[in-house]
Design an enzyme around this catalytic site. Structure first.
Site, mmCIF file in Angstrom:
data_model
loop_
_atom_site.group_PDB
_atom_site.id
_atom_site.type_symbol
_atom_site.label_atom_id
_atom_site.label_comp_id
_atom_site.label_asym_id
_atom_site.label_seq_id
_atom_site.Cartn_x
_atom_site.Cartn_y
_atom_site.Cartn_z
ATOM 1 N N GLU A 117 -58.818 29.903 11.858
ATOM 2 C CA GLU A 117 -59.280 28.609 11.354
ATOM 3 C C GLU A 117 -60.742 28.642 10.925
ATOM 4 O O GLU A 117 -61.101 28.067 9.900
ATOM 5 C CB GLU A 117 -59.071 27.514 12.417
ATOM 6 C CG GLU A 117 -57.663 26.973 12.479
ATOM 7 C CD GLU A 117 -56.702 27.954 13.139
ATOM 8 O OE1 GLU A 117 -55.466 27.805 12.943
ATOM 9 O OE2 GLU A 117 -57.171 28.868 13.852
ATOM 10 N N HIS A 135 -52.223 21.151 23.086
ATOM 11 C CA HIS A 135 -51.642 20.936 21.762
ATOM 12 C C HIS A 135 -51.215 19.500 21.511
ATOM 13 O O HIS A 135 -50.504 19.222 20.556
ATOM 14 C CB HIS A 135 -50.443 21.875 21.550
ATOM 15 C CG HIS A 135 -50.811 23.318 21.503
ATOM 16 N ND1 HIS A 135 -51.129 24.030 22.625
ATOM 17 C CD2 HIS A 135 -50.930 24.186 20.466
ATOM 18 C CE1 HIS A 135 -51.416 25.274 22.292
ATOM 19 N NE2 HIS A 135 -51.316 25.391 20.979
#
Length: 333
Positions: free
Chosen positions: A60, A129
């Site tokens: 990322e 998450h």
């Protein structure tokens, strides 16, 4: 009008903008050959080719930085994060490069980029998450933060975000991708920075954004059916810049407010809205503002506990009863 899914609305927005402007590119993990982790980019590789729909390594920080650099040099990238949870790996790039570049270059370097992907809790994803991270981005000057709740808004807001010259965080939700709604077949835009009254009412304002809007609409229907209470529902849509005028106008009409935010309560978007209303509408309020948020704990994996840690229709109704002084069964309106 056609009824399409939230997922299809996003795909249409990207396709239309890529056809309109060849500077628009899409990059991220699995966006090309796999058609997107949630199939939002399905078919875009076949239409636009690998130079404009780009699969990236699982890094990322790397591909977010690449997108920011591309934006600074004239392209208009859309960066898809497989989830906003993974955006934390690129937080420095977003905050210290994308958000501040216009200011630090004295207005000479724009960064027209959209960061999009699912934000907030889904199901069975546990503590790392299932995080709602909107407040850490809305906290930062230089960023626009958008959180649509319907396919119509998703398409119109994403098109506006892609055309904007500032970095935009575009919050979706894994559980929203299959939701259906009416979307015009002709082109349209939804302006950034403008909230919308999704349901008119006179007794109480229910305000929120993104996935919880369905809960707010259900709670409003139940208040009317079960209690005879007329609830107004305000969809914030854009969290930064926040449309304070629409919120204040609703509260001045109803004199009561419940804010719903999936994030943790401390320093959240919802708590900030509560502060603003109690500062600017103090003389109009007939009760303290109530905040329905995620519980102040890491998200449990156990499904029953997971649901208990999130906002719900029942929690919204309980908060509405408190601001309406209905706990004893009598409405003092």
């Amino acid at each position: 009008m056609a009824e399409i899914t939230f997922r299809e609305a996003l795909r249409q927005a990207m396709e239309e903008e890529m056809l309109r402007d060849d500077r628009v590119i899409l990059l991220g993990e699995e966006v090309a050959q796999y058609n997107g982790a949630y199939k939002v980019s399905q078919g875009l590789l076949d239409r636009f080719g690998p130079d404009r729909v780009i699969d990236t390594p699982i890094s990322e920080e790397g591909f977010t930085g690449m997108g920011i650099g591309a934006a600074m040099t004239g392209l208009r990238p859309i960066v898809e994060w497989m989830t906003f949870n993974f955006s934390l790996m690129a937080y420095d790039q977003v905050i210290n490069n994308a958000a501040k570049q216009l200011y630090m270059s004295n207005g000479q370097i724009k960064t027209p980029i959209v960061f999009r992907g699912p934000n907030g809790p889904a199901e069975y994803l546990a503590a790392q998450h299932s995080q709602a991270l909107q407040s850490i981005y809305a906290h930062v000057p230089g960023l626009i933060v958008v959180a649509p709740s319907t396919p119509y808004d998703a398409k119109g807001l994403l098109k506006s975000a892609i055309r904007d010259d500032n970095p935009v965080l575009f919050l979706e939700s894994e559980l929203m991708y299959a939701w259906k709604g009416e979307v015009p077949e002709e082109e349209y835009l939804v302006p950034l920075g403008k909230a919308e009254v999704k349901r008119e009412g006179k007794d109480i304002t229910l305000a929120g954004f993104s996935k919880p809007l369905r809960m707010l609409m259900e709670a409003a229907e139940r208040l009317e059916q079960e209690r005879g209470i007329s609830a107004e529902v305000v969809d914030l849509r854009t969290l930064r810049p926040l449309d304070e005028e629409t919120i204040y106008a609703s509260v001045k009409k109803t004199n009561r407010l419940v804010v719903v935010d999936e994030a943790w309560p401390f320093a959240s978007v919802g708590s900030h809205v509560g502060f603003l209303v109690q500062r600017h509408c103090f003389d109009d309020l007939d009760a303290p503002v109530e905040l329905v948020s995620g519980e102040d704990v890491p998200m449990p994996y156990n499904h029953r506990l997971e649901l208990a840690a999130q906002p719900s229709v029942e929690k919204i109704l309980k908060a509405a009863e408190r601001v309406l002084y209905l706990e004893g069964g009598n409405y003092h309106g």
